[in-house]
Design an enzyme around this catalytic site. Structure first.
Site, mmCIF file in Angstrom:
data_model
loop_
_atom_site.group_PDB
_atom_site.id
_atom_site.type_symbol
_atom_site.label_atom_id
_atom_site.label_comp_id
_atom_site.label_asym_id
_atom_site.label_seq_id
_atom_site.Cartn_x
_atom_site.Cartn_y
_atom_site.Cartn_z
ATOM 1 N N ARG A 31 -15.470 39.295 -25.779
ATOM 2 C CA ARG A 31 -16.602 38.465 -25.352
ATOM 3 C C ARG A 31 -16.181 37.465 -24.286
ATOM 4 O O ARG A 31 -16.945 37.169 -23.372
ATOM 5 C CB ARG A 31 -17.175 37.715 -26.571
ATOM 6 N N HIS B 53 -19.193 38.344 -32.927
ATOM 7 C CA HIS B 53 -19.681 38.214 -31.552
ATOM 8 C C HIS B 53 -18.525 38.014 -30.585
ATOM 9 O O HIS B 53 -18.564 38.508 -29.446
ATOM 10 C CB HIS B 53 -20.661 37.039 -31.463
ATOM 11 N N CYS B 54 -17.497 37.309 -31.014
ATOM 12 C CA CYS B 54 -16.354 37.009 -30.140
ATOM 13 C C CYS B 54 -15.578 38.260 -29.716
ATOM 14 O O CYS B 54 -14.931 38.242 -28.675
ATOM 15 C CB CYS B 54 -15.384 36.068 -30.853
ATOM 16 N N VAL B 55 -15.617 39.303 -30.514
ATOM 17 C CA VAL B 55 -14.791 40.493 -30.218
ATOM 18 C C VAL B 55 -15.604 41.628 -29.604
ATOM 19 O O VAL B 55 -15.096 42.739 -29.473
ATOM 20 C CB VAL B 55 -14.057 40.979 -31.489
#
Length: 383
Positions: free
Chosen positions: A133, A375-377
């Site tokens: 992300r 969401h970050c990955v």
């Protein structure tokens, strides 16, 4: 609600980002030389002068991009393998709904194939970590549907962690996707950007206006650049909080658009948390805000868990439900072992996304060791 810790021990890479690496045809161990051209364009594509727009995450996807890049020097021996398994669980869950394309260091191709299975494309590429992300491109399209990727010069969250290879991820993804890379002078991460696809964005000052990324850059200059590259006409600025986690307060742990006019915001129920006061301030701002069309925002709140499983609990544990990912036909969200809070998260997401399946996963190693979430990955490539 703590997030990725400040990694004091990480060595910083000096000089410009290294590209290197190779691109795979999707079969582990079978690699081809990278293109001599730094950016690949789609067949017959011609970049227009402007008109780019970042779609809402809930718009249809062509694929999800991920990065199988966890390294022992950053994660440590205890967390490395559990974090890789968590990442593979996320990838397999998304692959049930849309294609997954994953960058993988060449030495880890066989391991990634074993953990992730045959349901996704693996692409050989040197990496520092797993946070696609933040390091990957932000996909945009124009009025004719032409796709491009905006690159925002990833610098390891203000040079807090090794980032030489990850800085090259945006170029590598655009090359493999066959789209042009749109360059910017801004330094920021995808986790700092939350858009509704209809002209509005939510951004934290603590991250994007931080001198460790954009020294001397004003709100007006930032807004002008985001309008040029993402089609953002209205920015709702949240203060965030700098210096308490590696991201300096990413938006995607605070507030997310469900759809134009509707925001879901994280609420910390622990008054002793460093995030408690700033989240209350965020709620006050969001409840008074209007979007690019002049609509007063409807704010849905989502409280965090009161407890988490003990295995990977730490001061940097990212116990936030707002860091979910919307893919084709599903919402992939975390669960932390607090039955009441996990169930509340599931119920609220079902209410807000009635036509999508809600899939909850145990991502404790990623949340506890890296201070990030689902969401970050992930990074969506629009259809």
């Amino acid at each position: 609600m703590n997030r990725r810790r400040f990694l004091q021990h990480a060595a910083l890479l000096s000089g410009s980002a290294l590209l290197g690496g190779c691109l795979s045809d999707g079969h582990a161990g079978q690699a081809e030389a990278p293109s001599k051209q730094p950016i690949a364009r789609g067949p017959g594509s011609k970049l227009q002068a402007g008109g780019w727009r970042m779609p809402d995450e809930a718009a249809p996807h062509a694929a999800t991009w991920m990065a199988f890049g966890a390294q022992a020097g950053i994660w440590g021996k205890r967390l490395l393998e559990p974090a890789r398994r968590n990442l593979a669980d996320i990838a397999r869950a998304i692959a049930q709904f849309e294609p997954v394309r994953m960058l993988v260091p060449s030495d880890d191709l066989a391991l990634a194939r074993r953990l992730c299975g045959d349901g996704m494309q693996l692409i050989a590429q040197p990496l520092d970590d797993i946070w696609m992300r933040d390091s990957g491109p932000v996909f945009v399209h124009d009025a004719q549907g032409q796709l491009a990727g905006a690159g925002f010069n990833f610098n390891g969250w203000g040079k807090k962690q090794e980032y030489g290879w990850d800085r090259a991820a945006a170029t590598a993804v655009c090359e493999r996707a066959g789209v042009s890379l749109l360059k910017s002078r801004l330094v920021l991460e995808g986790g700092a950007l939350e858009v509704d696809g209809d002209g509005a964005a939510i951004i934290t000052e603590s991250c994007v206006l931080n001198p460790n990324r954009n020294p001397g850059v004003s709100k007006a200059a930032c807004e002008a650049e985001l309008q040029r590259l993402l089609g953002v006409a209205k920015v709702i600025w949240l203060p965030g909080i700098a210096g308490r986690d590696i991201t300096d307060g990413h938006t995607d742990f605070y507030a997310r658009f469900i759809r134009p006019g509707v925001v879901i915001a994280s609420v910390d129920s622990d008054p002793s948390s460093f995030d408690y006061a700033v989240q209350q301030r965020h709620l006050a701002i969001l409840r008074q805000a209007t979007d690019a069309k002049g609509r007063r925002l409807q704010v849905v709140t989502l409280r965090g868990p009161d407890q988490v499983r003990p295995d990977y609990d730490s001061k940097s544990f990212a116990a936030g439900y707002v860091n979910f990912y919307v893919c084709n036909g599903a919402v992939i969200a975390p669960q932390f072992g607090d039955d009441d809070a996990d169930g509340n998260c599931r119920d609220i997401l079902r209410e807000q996304f009635p036509e999508r399946e809600i899939v909850q996963l145990n991502i404790d190693a990623i949340a506890g060791g890296g201070g990030g979430g689902i969401h970050c990955v992930t990074q969506q490539q629009p259809a």
